[in-house]
Design an enzyme around this catalytic site. Structure first.
Site, short mmCIF file in Angstrom:
data_model
loop_
_atom_site.label_atom_id
_atom_site.label_comp_id
_atom_site.label_asym_id
_atom_site.label_seq_id
_atom_site.Cartn_x
_atom_site.Cartn_y
_atom_site.Cartn_z
N ASN A 7 12.17 -9.55 -32.52
CA ASN A 7 12.48 -8.42 -33.41
C ASN A 7 13.78 -8.78 -34.11
OD1 ASN A 7 13.76 -6.09 -34.46
ND2 ASN A 7 12.39 -4.79 -33.27
N TYR A 106 4.77 -3.97 -33.54
CA TYR A 106 6.02 -3.21 -33.54
C TYR A 106 5.65 -1.76 -33.22
CZ TYR A 106 10.34 -0.99 -34.97
OH TYR A 106 11.48 -0.23 -34.99
N ASP A 147 7.57 -6.00 -29.99
CA ASP A 147 8.48 -4.97 -29.51
C ASP A 147 7.64 -3.76 -29.17
OD1 ASP A 147 10.29 -2.99 -29.08
OD2 ASP A 147 11.31 -3.17 -31.01
N HIS A 248 17.93 -7.48 -30.65
CA HIS A 248 16.96 -8.06 -29.71
C HIS A 248 17.21 -9.56 -29.59
CE1 HIS A 248 13.89 -4.67 -29.82
NE2 HIS A 248 14.68 -4.37 -30.83
#
Length: 257
Positions: A7, A106, A147, A248
């Site tokens: 990410n 995501y 993520d 991240h």
DNA sequence: ATGTCATATCCGATATGA
């Protein structure tokens, strides 16, 4: 082969960090999230110059996902998840790379909860599980990387108390995540590091990185054929400490050829 | 700790999403 998920929190602001990570670690496949840019402004030329073919699903301002392959062009299989036609968030992209099925994910954050954003998160997780079942039925080697915005277990967070009211740790979020692993998908980081204490995210605020106040929300889920080839799974933690870093760190798996 | 960061809008602030 090595497959990574990262990410990057804005591909425009993060491009130098992304290119140096690609050059230094040379992942065979890289799944990216939070591009925060539209399809038209995706830096395809710079990524191609780094030796990577790419497919991407952008969105102005937020969201956005991509799949990069070193020396290969990923073949797109699916863009977005079925089940909610009015959903225009760019959060899911699936492609075939050298016989491997790859999804970049995501997942909605879901805060504040309760509320409409949390409801959307749970609906999205249900749609993801339905798509995962379709891939499962194809019996192909597959990896669902991204993520997930879910802290699966208490051992995946520096402080259970500090995060107790967060959408990432609600029983409903965890239960939807565990439905996926219960279906047979292998959480690679958890399989290699069963004791926990492995973080993939550290907030920008309150000196979280300096205090190592992080948690694990970036996951690599493997189908049985892929899981049989699992050698190791790790976090490129040092990249979180660089100048102008994403919040991240990259995560990756090594699979036997 | 109301603590940071990236993006967008209309050019220096505020709003949004995380």
């Amino acid at each position: 082969m090595r497959i990574a998920s990262f990410n990057i929190n804005g591909i425009k602001a993060r491009l130098p960090r992304l290119l140096e990570w690609l050059e230094e670690t040379r992942p065979d496949i890289a799944c990216l999230q939070e591009l925060k840019t539209s399809d038209e402004t995706f830096p395809a030329q710079e990524i191609e110059a780094a030796g990577y073919g790419a497919v991407w699903h952008g969105q102005k301002g937020f969201n956005g996902v991509a799949i990069l392959a070193r020396g290969a062009q990923p073949q797109e299989v699916a863009r977005g998840l079925d089940g909610e036609p009015e959903d225009e968030h760019s959060r899911y992209l699936e492609a075939e790379v050298n016989g491997l099925r790859v999804a970049t994910i995501y997942l909605p954050n879901g805060n504040p909860c309760p509320g409409p954003k949390f409801d959307y998160k749970l609906r999205w997780m249900k749609r993801l599980r339905a798509r995962a079942a379709e891939i499962w039925a194809e019996e192909v080697p597959a990896i669902l990387a991204g993520d997930y915005n879910v802290i699966p277990y208490d051992r995946d967070v520096w402080s259970v108390g500090a995060m107790a009211d967060d959408a990432l740790m609600q029983p409903e979020s965890r239960s939807a995540y565990r439905a996926l692993t219960g279906d047979g998908w292998t959480d690679a980081l958890a399989a290699i590091h069963p004791a926990g204490g492995v973080w993939t995210y550290w907030d920008y605020q309150a000196g979280a990185w300096q205090r190592d106040a992080g948690f694990r929300i970036d996951h690599l889920l493997l189908s049985p054929i892929a899981a049989d080839r699992l050698v190791t799974a790790q976090v490129d933690k040092a990249y979180r400490g660089r100048e102008k870093a994403s919040d991240h760190a990259p995560v990756w798996v090594e699979l036997r050829d």
